[in-house]
Scaffold this motif. Structure first.
Motif, PDB file in Angstrom:
ATOM      1  N   UNK A  93       0.826  -1.214   0.000  1.00 49.32           N
ATOM      2  CA  UNK A  93       0.000   0.000   0.000  1.00 49.32           C
ATOM      3  C   UNK A  93       0.856   1.259   0.000  1.00 49.32           C
ATOM      4  N   UNK A  94       1.944   1.234   0.737  1.00 49.03           N
ATOM      5  CA  UNK A  94       2.835   2.399   0.805  1.00 49.03           C
ATOM      6  C   UNK A  94       3.388   2.735  -0.569  1.00 49.03           C
ATOM      7  N   UNK A  95       3.838   1.722  -1.296  1.00 48.68           N
ATOM      8  CA  UNK A  95       4.419   1.967  -2.611  1.00 48.68           C
ATOM      9  C   UNK A  95       3.354   2.203  -3.675  1.00 48.68           C
ATOM     10  N   UNK A  96       2.199   1.581  -3.510  1.00 51.16           N
ATOM     11  CA  UNK A  96       1.122   1.793  -4.485  1.00 51.16           C
ATOM     12  C   UNK A  96       0.652   3.238  -4.480  1.00 51.16           C
ATOM     13  N   UNK A  97       0.292   3.744  -3.304  1.00 51.88           N
ATOM     14  CA  UNK A  97      -0.239   5.109  -3.238  1.00 51.88           C
ATOM     15  C   UNK A  97       0.854   6.160  -3.373  1.00 51.88           C
ATOM     16  N   UNK A  98       2.087   5.816  -2.988  1.00 53.36           N
ATOM     17  CA  UNK A  98       3.200   6.727  -3.241  1.00 53.36           C
ATOM     18  C   UNK A  98       3.449   6.877  -4.728  1.00 53.36           C
ATOM     19  N   UNK A  99       3.417   5.762  -5.453  1.00 56.11           N
ATOM     20  CA  UNK A  99       3.589   5.796  -6.910  1.00 56.11           C
ATOM     21  C   UNK A  99       2.430   6.512  -7.582  1.00 56.11           C
ATOM     22  N   UNK A 100       1.216   6.305  -7.061  1.00 56.16           N
ATOM     23  CA  UNK A 100       0.042   6.985  -7.624  1.00 56.16           C
ATOM     24  C   UNK A 100       0.168   8.495  -7.459  1.00 56.16           C
ATOM     25  N   UNK A 101       0.660   8.933  -6.313  1.00 55.30           N
ATOM     26  CA  UNK A 101       0.848  10.366  -6.091  1.00 55.30           C
ATOM     27  C   UNK A 101       1.866  10.943  -7.066  1.00 55.30           C
ATOM     28  N   UNK A 102       2.953  10.220  -7.304  1.00 54.55           N
ATOM     29  CA  UNK A 102       3.956  10.665  -8.270  1.00 54.55           C
ATOM     30  C   UNK A 102       3.334  10.793  -9.658  1.00 54.55           C
ATOM     31  N   UNK A 103       2.552   9.783 -10.055  1.00 47.72           N
ATOM     32  CA  UNK A 103       1.920   9.788 -11.383  1.00 47.72           C
ATOM     33  C   UNK A 103       0.974  10.975 -11.543  1.00 47.72           C
ATOM     34  N   UNK A 104       0.189  11.260 -10.500  1.00 52.32           N
ATOM     35  CA  UNK A 104      -0.767  12.372 -10.579  1.00 52.32           C
ATOM     36  C   UNK A 104      -0.035  13.709 -10.636  1.00 52.32           C
ATOM     37  N   UNK A 105       1.054  13.847  -9.889  1.00 52.29           N
ATOM     38  CA  UNK A 105       1.845  15.081  -9.939  1.00 52.29           C
ATOM     39  C   UNK A 105       2.406  15.311 -11.347  1.00 52.29           C
ATOM     40  N   UNK A 106       2.813  14.233 -12.010  1.00 51.47           N
ATOM     41  CA  UNK A 106       3.304  14.345 -13.391  1.00 51.47           C
ATOM     42  C   UNK A 106       2.170  14.768 -14.318  1.00 51.47           C
ATOM     43  N   UNK A 107       0.991  14.191 -14.138  1.00 50.98           N
ATOM     44  CA  UNK A 107      -0.163  14.555 -14.969  1.00 50.98           C
ATOM     45  C   UNK A 107      -0.558  16.013 -14.750  1.00 50.98           C
ATOM     46  N   UNK A 108      -0.458  16.485 -13.516  1.00 47.62           N
ATOM     47  CA  UNK A 108      -0.769  17.889 -13.228  1.00 47.62           C
ATOM     48  C   UNK A 108       0.238  18.816 -13.901  1.00 47.62           C
ATOM     49  N   UNK A 109       1.498  18.402 -13.950  1.00 47.80           N
ATOM     50  CA  UNK A 109       2.514  19.217 -14.622  1.00 47.80           C
ATOM     51  C   UNK A 109       2.256  19.268 -16.124  1.00 47.80           C
ATOM     52  N   UNK A 110       1.889  18.127 -16.705  1.00 45.82           N
ATOM     53  CA  UNK A 110       1.575  18.085 -18.135  1.00 45.82           C
ATOM     54  C   UNK A 110       0.361  18.964 -18.432  1.00 45.82           C
ATOM     55  N   UNK A 111      -0.635  18.894 -17.558  1.00 47.24           N
ATOM     56  CA  UNK A 111      -1.836  19.719 -17.726  1.00 47.24           C
ATOM     57  C   UNK A 111      -1.491  21.201 -17.715  1.00 47.24           C
ATOM     58  N   UNK A 112      -0.639  21.622 -16.777  1.00 43.72           N
ATOM     59  CA  UNK A 112      -0.257  23.040 -16.702  1.00 43.72           C
ATOM     60  C   UNK A 112       0.578  23.439 -17.918  1.00 43.72           C
ATOM     61  N   UNK A 113       1.425  22.532 -18.396  1.00 46.29           N
ATOM     62  CA  UNK A 113       2.235  22.832 -19.574  1.00 46.29           C
ATOM     63  C   UNK A 113       1.343  23.082 -20.791  1.00 46.29           C
ATOM     64  N   UNK A 114       0.377  22.200 -20.997  1.00 46.50           N
ATOM     65  CA  UNK A 114      -0.528  22.348 -22.151  1.00 46.50           C
ATOM     66  C   UNK A 114      -1.372  23.606 -22.002  1.00 46.50           C
ATOM     67  N   UNK A 115      -1.879  23.865 -20.788  1.00 46.78           N
ATOM     68  CA  UNK A 115      -2.745  25.027 -20.557  1.00 46.78           C
ATOM     69  C   UNK A 115      -2.013  26.343 -20.793  1.00 46.78           C
ATOM     70  N   UNK A 116      -0.732  26.408 -20.422  1.00 49.76           N
ATOM     71  CA  UNK A 116       0.019  27.660 -20.505  1.00 49.76           C
ATOM     72  C   UNK A 116       0.777  27.797 -21.822  1.00 49.76           C
ATOM     73  N   UNK A 117       1.338  26.691 -22.302  1.00 47.33           N
ATOM     74  CA  UNK A 117       2.166  26.745 -23.517  1.00 47.33           C
ATOM     75  C   UNK A 117       1.405  26.430 -24.796  1.00 47.33           C
ATOM     76  N   UNK A 118       0.285  25.706 -24.683  1.00 48.31           N
ATOM     77  CA  UNK A 118      -0.537  25.358 -25.849  1.00 48.31           C
ATOM     78  C   UNK A 118      -2.004  25.686 -25.576  1.00 48.31           C
ATOM     79  N   UNK A 119      -2.318  26.929 -25.221  1.00 49.60           N
ATOM     80  CA  UNK A 119      -3.684  27.261 -24.778  1.00 49.60           C
ATOM     81  C   UNK A 119      -4.759  27.001 -25.827  1.00 49.60           C
ATOM     82  N   UNK A 120      -4.480  27.219 -27.104  1.00 47.15           N
ATOM     83  CA  UNK A 120      -5.499  27.036 -28.141  1.00 47.15           C
ATOM     84  C   UNK A 120      -5.841  25.559 -28.348  1.00 47.15           C
ATOM     85  N   UNK A 121      -4.880  24.689 -28.088  1.00 47.11           N
ATOM     86  CA  UNK A 121      -5.104  23.259 -28.285  1.00 47.11           C
ATOM     87  C   UNK A 121      -5.464  22.541 -26.982  1.00 47.11           C
ATOM     88  N   UNK A 122      -5.552  23.304 -25.902  1.00 49.54           N
ATOM     89  CA  UNK A 122      -5.798  22.707 -24.581  1.00 49.54           C
ATOM     90  C   UNK A 122      -7.076  21.865 -24.523  1.00 49.54           C
TER      91      UNK A 122
END
Length: 310
Positions: free
Chosen positions: A101-130
């Motif tokens: 459980x420790x590694x499962x939810x720790x890995x899930x948190x890492x994955x979500x943080x990466x997805x949030x970074x990708x989301x912000x990148x697309x929203x700010x750097x590619x706003x028309x295609x967001x």
């Protein structure tokens, strides 16, 4: 359970053996744990109930809050129970479950943080295609892949752990079951296993941190082309995300991305990223995000109005 395993239970030494300090530990971390669960639950309810928070960023924030709550729950309740236990015993199966459980939810948190970074990148750097890039289908698929990837990672970790033979002693110098303290108890040469753990958890933590910092550097660099208002809003959001990334990955890299060695501060560092960071995340996201704060106020106002009408 592996062959030639004479250990059916482990004894956790916890953070301290002093009775007075154990009570202090219980008081402090019960506040942290309750605050973590309540804070993240409040964010999750707010996002689900408010239509204004329907963007991908808040979709991922919902899952981050869920991962935070579960990640903290994988260690905090055991720590709190053991604070009042004279003999901090955990069964072999309970210990293995905690590792998973420790590694499962720790890995899930890492994955979500990466997805949030990708989301912000697309929203700010590619706003028309967001809207087309971060569609609902893409977000759902991304979260499913995050869950699957986390399951694969934690399964690999637990397979390594289950293959370890334990002949005694069974004293774990930690407050929870994790690979590093368990490897010290295994009655075999653990050099290869240590290397595999480093290549798994260590590389995931380090590479994810580098990827996230590069992503936010690119995002911040691109803000020079935005107007003052847009730049201020983007800076506020990104600074919150960067703060969370540093607070989470700093301790993780310290624990997992290093050669086989232990330090006296290892337990406190582990406490910080398993209990401290999940507690701080809701505070960081609510204090630095005007939309979340406004949505919470509206939700609270609607609830109070409904109660008065009754």
């Amino acid at each position: 359970m592996p062959l030639h395993n004479n250990v059916t239970e482990f004894i956790l030494l916890g953070l301290t053996q002093d009775p007075l300090r154990q009570k202090i530990v219980f008081l402090i971390f019960s506040i942290f744990y309750v605050g973590t669960v309540v804070g993240n639950l409040l964010i999750m309810v707010t996002i689900k109930c408010c239509q204004t928070l329907g963007s991908p960023m808040y979709f991922f924030l919902f899952h981050l809050s869920f991962a935070d709550s579960c990640f903290s729950t994988s260690t905090a309740p055991r720590l709190l129970v053991d604070a009042f236990s004279a003999r901090k015993v955990t069964s072999y199966n309970e210990c293995m479950t905690q590792v998973f459980m420790l590694h499962f939810f720790g890995s899930l948190e890492i994955s979500v943080l990466i997805l949030m970074a990708i989301d912000r990148y697309v929203a700010i750097c590619k706003p028309l295609r967001y809207p087309s890039i971060m569609s609902r289908q893409v977000c759902l698929l991304s979260i499913v892949l995050a869950w699957v990837g986390s399951f694969i990672h934690s399964t690999a970790q637990i397979i390594l752990t289950l293959r370890l033979p334990f002949c005694g002693p069974n004293l774990i110098d930690h407050y929870c079951c994790d690979l590093q303290p368990l490897l010290k108890l295994a009655c075999m040469d653990t050099h290869t296993v240590n290397l595999l753990v480093g290549l798994n958890s260590g590389v995931i933590c380090s590479s994810s941190f580098v990827f996230l910092m590069i992503s936010y550097f690119v995002i911040l660099h691109s803000l020079r082309n935005h107007n003052a208002e847009g730049r201020k809003k983007a800076l506020s959001t990104c600074s919150s995300h960067i703060t969370v990334v540093i607070l989470f990955f700093g301790p993780c890299i310290f624990i997992y991305a290093r050669p086989k060695t232990t330090f006296p501060m290892d337990k406190m560092v582990a406490v910080f990223y398993t209990i401290g960071t999940p507690f701080l995340n809701p505070i960081i996201y609510t204090l630095r995000n005007a939309e979340v704060k406004n949505a919470m106020r509206k939700l609270w106002h609607m609830k109070m109005t409904a109660e008065i009408k009754r």
